[in-house]
Scaffold this active site. Structure first.
Site, mmCIF file in Angstrom:
data_model
loop_
_atom_site.group_PDB
_atom_site.id
_atom_site.type_symbol
_atom_site.label_atom_id
_atom_site.label_comp_id
_atom_site.label_asym_id
_atom_site.label_seq_id
_atom_site.Cartn_x
_atom_site.Cartn_y
_atom_site.Cartn_z
ATOM 1 N N GLU A 5 -17.693 -1.864 99.081
ATOM 2 C CA GLU A 5 -16.566 -2.695 99.491
ATOM 3 C C GLU A 5 -15.286 -1.900 99.269
ATOM 4 O O GLU A 5 -15.109 -1.282 98.219
ATOM 5 C CB GLU A 5 -16.499 -4.008 98.688
ATOM 6 N N GLU A 63 -22.837 -7.881 92.434
ATOM 7 C CA GLU A 63 -22.056 -8.346 91.288
ATOM 8 C C GLU A 63 -22.866 -9.245 90.351
ATOM 9 O O GLU A 63 -22.497 -10.382 90.077
ATOM 10 C CB GLU A 63 -20.796 -9.063 91.776
#
Length: 1001
Positions: free
Chosen positions: A496, A434
């Site tokens: 994820e 991220e």
């Protein structure tokens, strides 16, 4: 004033730090090297109690920091926040400091560490190095009052040659200044508690003038899967030659002496007859490298990792990654990981049928990779980079495209590869998490590829321009199916998914049905493994787990840190039990029940079913009718048919298949159940029913009440209670609160997620519905008594939600048939509901339950495959699932019969042939909703019984998709559910299964 500025200089990643190497400890001989231990005459562990001082700011540092006093004591390794210093703080996205790079606030705490050591005799006249395995965020090193180095990057080792500063004949002083923040902190915005200090081992090592500096051993496998290949570089100083040996346990497979050239001994080697390394078959060999004064041993696994088209291949076999994201987290130690915990984590992953782990979001302790090599786990090794805090005010790509950060990006990726490249378990390198995507990732990946050829992963590279796969987070099941159908694409990986926050995750089975179906879907890693709760104790001695905001910090992200498959003490959530079952490596279905033919599908990649024992049981309602054992075989990835002698059995039975290892692997305990499958049987003889005695029925009613006598039981309906208010059995009161409508549940983390369904339920008043009585009648008809209750449910200030109709039919055998009907009036079409049910309470001494249905753990519509049908018994208090943030829990889907009773035996049975969900708790829904920590939930009250015709699903909307459309509970038309009530005495009642057959038929 302290005048060094490396900690806020973007162009400095370190000063006087030695080049990164693989993780080696110098040994003097082969016996020491082959111990694979940090115990060596040339290695001293400096862990222990150090002197300490805690400063609020670098401004408090003098020009000569070695003059500082250190009057406190602190444990190394350790996080200083977990030892009473500084501010505990949890944030997910937000930077806990202003975004003003390279600057950090003046309020930047500094931990001053001091310890002493005497140089061991074995260290005399040799080079002395000091290695820090992990320090957060950066540190300055002083030896005997002299500056000796500086390093950034918390989760990678930093080593220094301190020989020029060490005294061989007297005590030596180490002083370490650890800064809480540096410019590197902008790259360290991981979703975790922000712990600081020296949190991994500190090692003092000794090296001869003629020494082995590093062993780079890249093992692979030829296409025949029998010939191992080794690309070897041994880096040395003043060593003329090294002796190489390849060992299979104690057997020497290869020996060779290689001369060095320009400080390196290099070679390419091939070995026939090699057993490949995989996560299922983690065969390790040992490479021994010896010089005159040193020996080093490296464990090698020969395996081949390839991406071919849209598939991931391990040794030429298409593999699905069944993984989990794992942080370094400990309930009392913070980010400190004892070896026992590292090993425990690897065993938990293996024992729950996973084969992969992502080191979220930084390189893990290198000892964990050793363990993964040993027990067999595929590792996605992730760089220490995350900077999603920029999304609060600018583009996701802000730092990724800014060249001022390039040096730090590249340094973190390259040093990770240099540390971990010998590990067979590492199959992907990850460029971080991220952090947007841009030039810095491109440069980082290019530098890493110059060192190693393993595939590169990075989720924010959404088009796969640099990464070798497409990786997303939290894509829905329909979303991954759509991606799977795209042609000529790179593999798709869910780095994820299934955010496991609180009660959940839902839809794991749906994800894996899709992943197994499509080649392009190579698997995923559930978020995440362990709740990041910090153990605390209240003033009156109650233990609980704290989360963000509990320490008065700002900013914080609340309980978003308790979002895992395991509690902080590593006991499993229900989500882990479900995941384990979904990932079972053997699945079965009935092919021909009459002939006893069962189809088995082997989901192992490299293991034949002949390695397993199969024990089978034919059972009904928890009672075993017959059982046996069966030898099986079946190649990996294949389907086979077996025949089992099922014998005679009653209708409603199940076939349970249990698979265990014939030879228990090192990571498993004896008797470890690899998989357990339960299949419903459609055939069978008519089961025995219980005979219920006839009872006398009597109806008494007036304007306020309806009373029905049913033998020794008395049912009381009142207008004031809007329905059934009490039941007594031989004078014993069974109810303490009336039976009423229930459409509300204590909201889950997923209910409170992105879609704000909990808020919509609250806005519609589902938690505070008022009932207006519209029908209250009773009549005798055909030797039955029928009671009809109708109410309109509405919250204050708003229109009615629905009509709730109840019909009670009292029969001559003591049964009460209840039909509950829900007729919508004003419910928005797109609003799915938490539940359609009823609730009542019983006095607290009715504190036991037995049931026939799914168990023993909780189950919900989209999280129930791992809860098998059977007969279960439990204390009411034990049905509670103690989520760190209290919420809905303890429901049991697909129940056919429930009995709530007291120790003396009296109680109430509820049954249904349609199946229902029930919960029984010693607290109310309202008390559960109000609690924010486990200690805030009052326990020991009346028994709350909640009966649902339908319980709503879970989904993973706390950070992911809502429940699947087909699982959502809508009320767009009238729905009715049918139950049977019966008072009982457990001391004299019929056998539970026979009673069920009577009540539901």
């Amino acid at each position: 004033m302290f005048n060094r500025n490396e900690y806020r200089d973007l162009n400095v990643v370190a000063d006087l730090r030695l080049p990164m190497t693989t993780t080696l400890v110098p040994h003097g001989d082969r016996e020491g090297a082959l111990s694979f231990s940090r115990v060596s005459p040339y290695c001293v562990n400096l862990n222990g109690t150090w002197e300490f001082a805690f400063l609020d700011s670098p401004l408090a540092l003098p020009a000569d920091p070695t003059t500082l006093e250190t009057p406190e004591r602190i444990t190394v390794p350790g996080s200083w926040e977990m030892q009473g210093y500084g501010q505990k703080q949890y944030t997910n996205v937000s930077f806990p400091f202003p975004y003003d790079p390279p600057h950090v606030p003046d309020e930047n705490p500094v931990g001053v560490y001091r310890t002493w050591f005497d140089l061991p005799e074995a260290f005399q006249n040799r080079q002395t190095r000091l290695r820090f395995e992990g320090v957060d965020s950066c540190f300055y090193l002083y030896v005997n009052g002299t500056y000796a180095g500086f390093s950034k990057t918390p989760h990678l080792a930093a080593a220094f040659d301190i020989s020029p500063f060490v005294k061989e004949d007297s005590r030596n002083e180490l002083l370490v200044l650890v800064f809480q923040m540096s410019d590197g902190s902008y790259l360290e915005d991981q979703d975790k508690w922000r712990h600081h200090g020296i949190f991994r081992d500190v090692l003092l090592t000794s090296h001869a003038s003629e020494r082995i500096e590093d062993v780079i051993a890249i093992a692979s496998l030829d296409g025949d899967n029998q010939t191992g290949t080794l690309e070897l570089t041994v880096k040395t100083t003043d060593v003329a030659q090294v002796k190489l040996s390849l060992l299979d346990d104690k057997q020497v497979l290869f020996e060779k002496t290689v001369k060095t050239k320009q400080g390196e001994a290099k070679g390419s080697y091939r070995f026939a007859g090699i057993t490949p390394w995989t996560a299922e078959t983690p065969r390790l060999y040992t490479l021994l490298v010896e010089s005159n004064h040193q020996a080093e041993a490296v464990r090698l696994g020969f395996r081949r990792v390839e991406i071919v088209g849209e598939r991931l291949l391990i040794n030429g076999v298409s593999v699905k990654l069944k993984g989990v994201n794992r942080h370094d987290t400990h309930e009392t130690l913070g980010s400190v990981m004892p070896y026992e915990t590292l090993y425990e984590d690897a065993l938990i992953i293996k024992r729950n049928n996973m084969n992969a782990v992502r080191t979220a979001h930084y390189p893990t302790d290198p000892r964990f990779l050793d363990i993964c090599d040993e027990v067999g786990l595929y590792v996605i090794d992730e760089a220490d980079i995350e900077c999603h805090g920029v999304t609060r005010f600018d583009s996701y790509d802000l730092m990724a495209v800014d060249p001022i950060w390039e040096k730090q990006f590249v340094d973190r990726g390259v040093r990770m590869v240099k540390r971990d490249r010998n590990h067979a378990s590492v199959i992907f390198w990850s460029l971080g998490n991220e952090s947007g995507y841009g030039h810095n990732h491109v440069q980082m990946a290019e530098a890493m590829r110059q060192l190693d050829s393993r595939p590169i992963h990075y989720e924010r590279d959404e088009q796969g321009e640099t990464a070798d796969m497409i990786s997303h987070m939290y894509t829905s099941v329909p979303g991954i199916i759509a991606l799977a159908k795209q042609k000529n694409q790179k593999p798709f990986f869910l780095c994820e998914y299934a955010h496991a926050m609180g009660l959940g995750p839902g839809n794991l089975e749906d994800y894996w049905q899709a992943i197994y179906k499509y080649d392009r879907l190579i698997g995923g890693c559930v978020w995440e493994m362990v709740d990041h709760g910090i153990k605390q104790v209240t003033a009156d001695g109650q233990e609980y787990y704290a989360y963000g905001g509990d320490f008065g910090e700002h900013p914080h992200d609340g309980n978003f840190c308790v979002d895992a498959l395991l509690y902080p003490d590593r006991t499993p959530h229900t989500g882990m039990k479900e995941y384990r079952h979904v990932l079972r490596p053997v699945r079965a279905h009935i092919k021909d029940e009459k002939a006893g033919k069962i189809s088995l599908r082997n989901y192992f990649d490299f293991t034949d079913l002949s390695s397993l024992n199969l024990t089978f049981f034919v059972e009904k309602d928890g009672k075993v009718i017959s059982q046996g054992r069966k030898d099986i075989k079946g190649a990996p990835g294949r389907q086979v048919t077996i025949t089992l002698p099922l014998g005679e059995y009653p209708k409603g039975s199940h076939l349970r298949l249990r698979f265990t290892f014939q030879e228990t692997p090192a990571w498993a305990e004896a008797g470890h159940v690899v998989a357990e499958e339960q299949l419903p049987l459609a055939l069978g003889y008519t089961p025995v029913k219980a005979t219920l005695p006839k009872v006398k029925l009597e109806l008494i009613q007036d304007a306020r009440a309806i009373i029905v006598h049913s033998g020794q039981a008395v049912y009381q309906f009142t207008r004031a209670g809007k329905g059934l208010t009490n039941i007594t059995l031989q004078g014993t009161q069974l109810m303490s609160e009336p039976l009423t409508l229930n459409m509300w549940r204590a909201t889950t983390d997923n209910d409170r997620g992105f879609a704000r369904m909990a808020s919509r339920w609250l806005e519609r008043g589902l938690d505070k519905l008022m009932l207006r009585l519209t029908q209250f009648e009773a009549e005798e008809q055909d030797e039955q008594i029928i009671v009809n209750i109708a109410t309109v449910a509405a919250p204050k200030s708003l229109r009615p939600v629905l009509t709730f109709n109840q019909e009670f039919v009292f029969q001559k055998d003591g049964q009460v048939k209840l039909t509950a009907e829900y007729v919508p009036m004003d419910i928005k079409e797109d609003m799915y509901l938490p539940r359609l049910g009823m609730r009542f309470s019983m006095p607290a001494h009715f504190d036991r339950v037995r049931w026939l249905g799914r168990g023993p753990h909780e189950s919900y519509p989209d999280m129930k495959t791992g809860a098998h049908f059977g007969k279960y018994a439990m204390a009411v208090k034990d049905t509670h699932e103690p989520y760190v943030f209290p919420q809905e829990n303890g429901a049991h889907a697909d129940t056919s019969l429930l009995m709530v009773y007291a120790q003396a035996g009296q109680g109430l049975v509820i049954a249904s042939d349609e199946g229902f969900s029930f919960s029984a708790h010693d607290y109310t829904v309202e008390q559960l909703e109000a609690a924010r920590h486990t200690y805030e939930l009052p326990r020991g009250g009346d028994t709350q019984v909640l009966i649902d015709g339908v319980m709503g699903p879970l989904g993973t909307n706390s950070c992911g998709p809502e429940p699947l459309e087909e699982d959502r509970l809508y009320l767009r038309a009238p729905r009715a559910f049918r139950f049977t009530l019966k008072t009982i005495d457990a001391q004299t009642m019929p056998e539970l299964s026979q009673l069920k057959e009577t009540l539901i038929n």
